[in-house]
Write a protein that holds these residues in place. Structure first.
Motif, PDB file in Angstrom:
ATOM      1  N   PRO A  34       0.807  -1.220   0.000  1.00  0.00           N
ATOM      2  CA  PRO A  34       0.000   0.000   0.000  1.00  0.00           C
ATOM      3  C   PRO A  34       0.844   1.276   0.000  1.00  0.00           C
ATOM      4  O   PRO A  34       0.474   2.263  -0.638  1.00  0.00           O
ATOM      5  N   ALA A  35       1.970   1.251   0.697  1.00  0.00           N
ATOM      6  CA  ALA A  35       2.828   2.445   0.780  1.00  0.00           C
ATOM      7  C   ALA A  35       3.471   2.777  -0.564  1.00  0.00           C
ATOM      8  O   ALA A  35       3.967   3.891  -0.752  1.00  0.00           O
ATOM      9  N   ARG A  36       3.476   1.833  -1.493  1.00  0.00           N
ATOM     10  CA  ARG A  36       4.046   2.069  -2.823  1.00  0.00           C
ATOM     11  C   ARG A  36       2.959   1.999  -3.895  1.00  0.00           C
ATOM     12  O   ARG A  36       3.211   1.620  -5.039  1.00  0.00           O
ATOM     13  N   THR A  37       1.742   2.356  -3.487  1.00  0.00           N
ATOM     14  CA  THR A  37       0.589   2.339  -4.389  1.00  0.00           C
ATOM     15  C   THR A  37       0.062   3.756  -4.573  1.00  0.00           C
ATOM     16  O   THR A  37      -0.047   4.519  -3.609  1.00  0.00           O
ATOM     17  N   LEU A  38      -0.256   4.104  -5.812  1.00  0.00           N
ATOM     18  CA  LEU A  38      -0.834   5.399  -6.153  1.00  0.00           C
ATOM     19  C   LEU A  38      -2.286   5.202  -6.572  1.00  0.00           C
ATOM     20  O   LEU A  38      -2.589   4.316  -7.378  1.00  0.00           O
ATOM     21  N   VAL A  39      -3.180   6.014  -6.036  1.00  0.00           N
ATOM     22  CA  VAL A  39      -4.605   5.969  -6.375  1.00  0.00           C
ATOM     23  C   VAL A  39      -4.981   7.232  -7.141  1.00  0.00           C
ATOM     24  O   VAL A  39      -4.551   8.333  -6.778  1.00  0.00           O
ATOM     25  N   ILE A  40      -5.775   7.074  -8.197  1.00  0.00           N
ATOM     26  CA  ILE A  40      -6.303   8.223  -8.941  1.00  0.00           C
ATOM     27  C   ILE A  40      -7.796   8.285  -8.656  1.00  0.00           C
ATOM     28  O   ILE A  40      -8.544   7.359  -8.995  1.00  0.00           O
ATOM     29  N   GLU A  41      -8.245   9.368  -8.034  1.00  0.00           N
ATOM     30  CA  GLU A  41      -9.626   9.471  -7.542  1.00  0.00           C
ATOM     31  C   GLU A  41     -10.247  10.820  -7.880  1.00  0.00           C
ATOM     32  O   GLU A  41      -9.541  11.812  -8.031  1.00  0.00           O
ATOM     33  N   ASP A  42     -11.582  10.840  -7.975  1.00  0.00           N
ATOM     34  CA  ASP A  42     -12.279  12.093  -8.251  1.00  0.00           C
ATOM     35  C   ASP A  42     -13.206  12.511  -7.122  1.00  0.00           C
ATOM     36  O   ASP A  42     -13.838  13.565  -7.214  1.00  0.00           O
ATOM     37  N   SER A  43     -13.323  11.705  -6.074  1.00  0.00           N
ATOM     38  CA  SER A  43     -14.291  12.016  -5.017  1.00  0.00           C
ATOM     39  C   SER A  43     -13.612  12.174  -3.666  1.00  0.00           C
ATOM     40  O   SER A  43     -12.532  11.620  -3.425  1.00  0.00           O
ATOM     41  N   VAL A  44     -14.272  12.899  -2.785  1.00  0.00           N
ATOM     42  CA  VAL A  44     -13.780  13.068  -1.419  1.00  0.00           C
ATOM     43  C   VAL A  44     -13.687  11.717  -0.725  1.00  0.00           C
ATOM     44  O   VAL A  44     -12.691  11.396  -0.071  1.00  0.00           O
ATOM     45  N   ARG A 101     -10.668  21.280  -7.400  1.00  0.00           N
ATOM     46  CA  ARG A 101      -9.292  21.367  -6.898  1.00  0.00           C
ATOM     47  C   ARG A 101      -9.286  21.641  -5.394  1.00  0.00           C
ATOM     48  O   ARG A 101      -8.562  20.984  -4.633  1.00  0.00           O
ATOM     49  N   ALA A 102     -10.107  22.591  -4.960  1.00  0.00           N
ATOM     50  CA  ALA A 102     -10.177  22.919  -3.534  1.00  0.00           C
ATOM     51  C   ALA A 102     -10.799  21.769  -2.743  1.00  0.00           C
ATOM     52  O   ALA A 102     -10.348  21.434  -1.638  1.00  0.00           O
ATOM     53  N   ASP A 139      -2.700  14.369  -2.596  1.00  0.00           N
ATOM     54  CA  ASP A 139      -1.308  14.810  -2.702  1.00  0.00           C
ATOM     55  C   ASP A 139      -1.107  15.734  -3.890  1.00  0.00           C
ATOM     56  O   ASP A 139      -0.163  16.536  -3.911  1.00  0.00           O
ATOM     57  N   ARG A 140      -1.964  15.612  -4.871  1.00  0.00           N
ATOM     58  CA  ARG A 140      -1.879  16.412  -6.083  1.00  0.00           C
ATOM     59  C   ARG A 140      -3.256  16.405  -6.721  1.00  0.00           C
ATOM     60  O   ARG A 140      -4.004  15.427  -6.579  1.00  0.00           O
ATOM     61  N   VAL A 141      -3.631  17.487  -7.397  1.00  0.00           N
ATOM     62  CA  VAL A 141      -4.901  17.540  -8.124  1.00  0.00           C
ATOM     63  C   VAL A 141      -4.614  18.007  -9.548  1.00  0.00           C
ATOM     64  O   VAL A 141      -3.898  18.986  -9.751  1.00  0.00           O
ATOM     65  N   PHE A 142      -5.175  17.299 -10.537  1.00  0.00           N
ATOM     66  CA  PHE A 142      -4.994  17.709 -11.930  1.00  0.00           C
ATOM     67  C   PHE A 142      -6.311  17.579 -12.680  1.00  0.00           C
ATOM     68  O   PHE A 142      -7.204  16.833 -12.279  1.00  0.00           O
ATOM     69  N   ALA A 143      -6.441  18.339 -13.769  1.00  0.00           N
ATOM     70  CA  ALA A 143      -7.724  18.455 -14.461  1.00  0.00           C
ATOM     71  C   ALA A 143      -7.727  17.874 -15.865  1.00  0.00           C
ATOM     72  O   ALA A 143      -8.789  17.769 -16.478  1.00  0.00           O
ATOM     73  N   VAL A 149      -9.987  16.102 -11.565  1.00  0.00           N
ATOM     74  CA  VAL A 149     -11.183  16.946 -11.620  1.00  0.00           C
ATOM     75  C   VAL A 149     -11.569  17.287 -13.059  1.00  0.00           C
ATOM     76  O   VAL A 149     -12.138  18.338 -13.328  1.00  0.00           O
ATOM     77  N   GLY A 150     -11.288  16.370 -13.990  1.00  0.00           N
ATOM     78  CA  GLY A 150     -11.592  16.621 -15.395  1.00  0.00           C
ATOM     79  C   GLY A 150     -12.955  16.148 -15.852  1.00  0.00           C
ATOM     80  O   GLY A 150     -13.317  16.332 -17.015  1.00  0.00           O
ATOM     81  N   GLY A 151     -13.730  15.540 -14.954  1.00  0.00           N
ATOM     82  CA  GLY A 151     -15.063  15.074 -15.323  1.00  0.00           C
ATOM     83  C   GLY A 151     -16.060  16.212 -15.412  1.00  0.00           C
ATOM     84  O   GLY A 151     -15.876  17.281 -14.811  1.00  0.00           O
TER      85      GLY A 151
END
Length: 221
Positions: A162-172, A200-201, A209-213, A189-191
Motif C-alpha cells: 500500500p505504501a508504494r501504491t498510487l490511487v487516482i480518484e475524483d471524489s472526497v 481542486r479545492a 497529494d496532487r490535483v490535476f484536471a 477533476v476533469g469530469g
C-alpha cells in the motif's frame, strides 16, 4: 511522476469520473428513478451526497438518516436505467486511453460501482483491454469508500505494498479511502461533474497529494 514519493509499484484507478465521464449521467439516473417513487433529489444533491459512494450508501442514507426504506425494486430499476444510459451515452475521459497505453506500471480498477457496471463502462469506452480482469468493486469488501477496505483489497490481489501504491480518484470519499489505506492519492477533476464546482479545492481539502484536471497532465512531475 514522483511528487516526493518513490515511483509506485501499482496504480489504482477509480472508474467513474476518472476513466469514464459517468458521474453526471449516473446522478441524473438516480434523481429520475427516485422521482418515479415520489422522492425528490436533484442531480446537484446526488453529487454532493453520493459521489464516489456505492448503492449501499444510498440505501443507508434513506434508511438511517431519513427513516425511509427504499422500495424493494429500487436498486434493480436504478441499475437497469444506468446500464441503458451508459450503453447509449457514456464517453471516456479525454486522454485516458492515451495515458493507459503509455503506462508501464501495473494497474487495476477499484470502484464503488457494481462489477457489471464497471465492465460495461470500460467495454463501451474501449478501455477494457487496459485492465483485463483486474477489476475490484465495493461488492467484494465489507465497507466501501471512505473506508480503506476496497483499496487494500485491490493492492492485496495485485500483491503490492500500500505504501508504494498510487490511487487516482475524483471524489472526497475516494481520496479519504486512499489516505486511510496509507496510499498516495492524486485527485482528478476533469469530469463534467466538476464544471460548476471547485474540484481542486474540494479534493485538496480531502487530502489529495496532487490535483490535476487533464489526463494530458498525468505525467507532469
Amino acid at each position: 511522476m514522483d511528487h516526493g514519493r518513490p515511483k509506485p509499484d501499482l496504480i489504482i484507478f477509480d472508474c467513474d469520473g476518472v476513466l469514464v465521464d459517468s458521474e453526471l449521467l449516473s446522478c441524473r439516473c438516480l434523481s429520475e428513478v427516485l422521482a418515479e417513487f415520489g422522492l425528490q433529489l436533484s442531480v446537484e444533491q446526488a453529487l454532493e451526497l453520493f459521489l464516489g459512494r456505492s448503492t449501499k450508501a444510498i440505501e443507508q442514507y434513506y434508511r438511517d438518516l431519513l427513516g425511509q426504506a427504499l422500495p424493494d425494486d429500487f436498486l434493480a430499476r436504478l441499475r437497469a436505467r444506468v446500464l441503458e444510459t451508459f450503453a447509449e451515452a457514456l464517453q471516456p475521459i479525454p486522454g485516458a486511453g492515451a495515458v493507459l497505453s503509455k503506462l508501464q506500471t501495473p494497474r487495476c480498477v477499484a470502484s464503488s460501482s457494481d462489477l457489471d457496471r464497471v465492465s460495461l463502462s470500460l467495454d463501451v469506452t474501449g478501455l477494457a483491454p487496459h485492465f483485463g480482469d483486474r477489476l475490484y468493486t465495493a461488492q467484494m469488501v465489507r465497507h466501501g469508500k471512505p473506508a480503506p477496505d476496497l483499496f487494500l483489497h485491490a493492492a492485496g490481489r495485485m500483491q503490492a505494498d500500500p505504501a508504494r501504491t498510487l490511487v487516482i480518484e475524483d471524489s472526497v470519499s475516494g481520496v479519504q479511502a486512499a489516505r486511510a489505506a496509507g496510499m498516495m492519492v492524486w485527485g482528478f477533476v476533469g469530469g463534467a461533474h466538476y464544471r460548476a464546482r471547485d474540484g481542486r479545492a474540494i479534493l485538496s481539502a480531502a487530502g489529495a497529494d496532487r490535483v490535476f484536471a487533464h489526463m494530458s497532465d498525468f505525467w507532469e512531475a
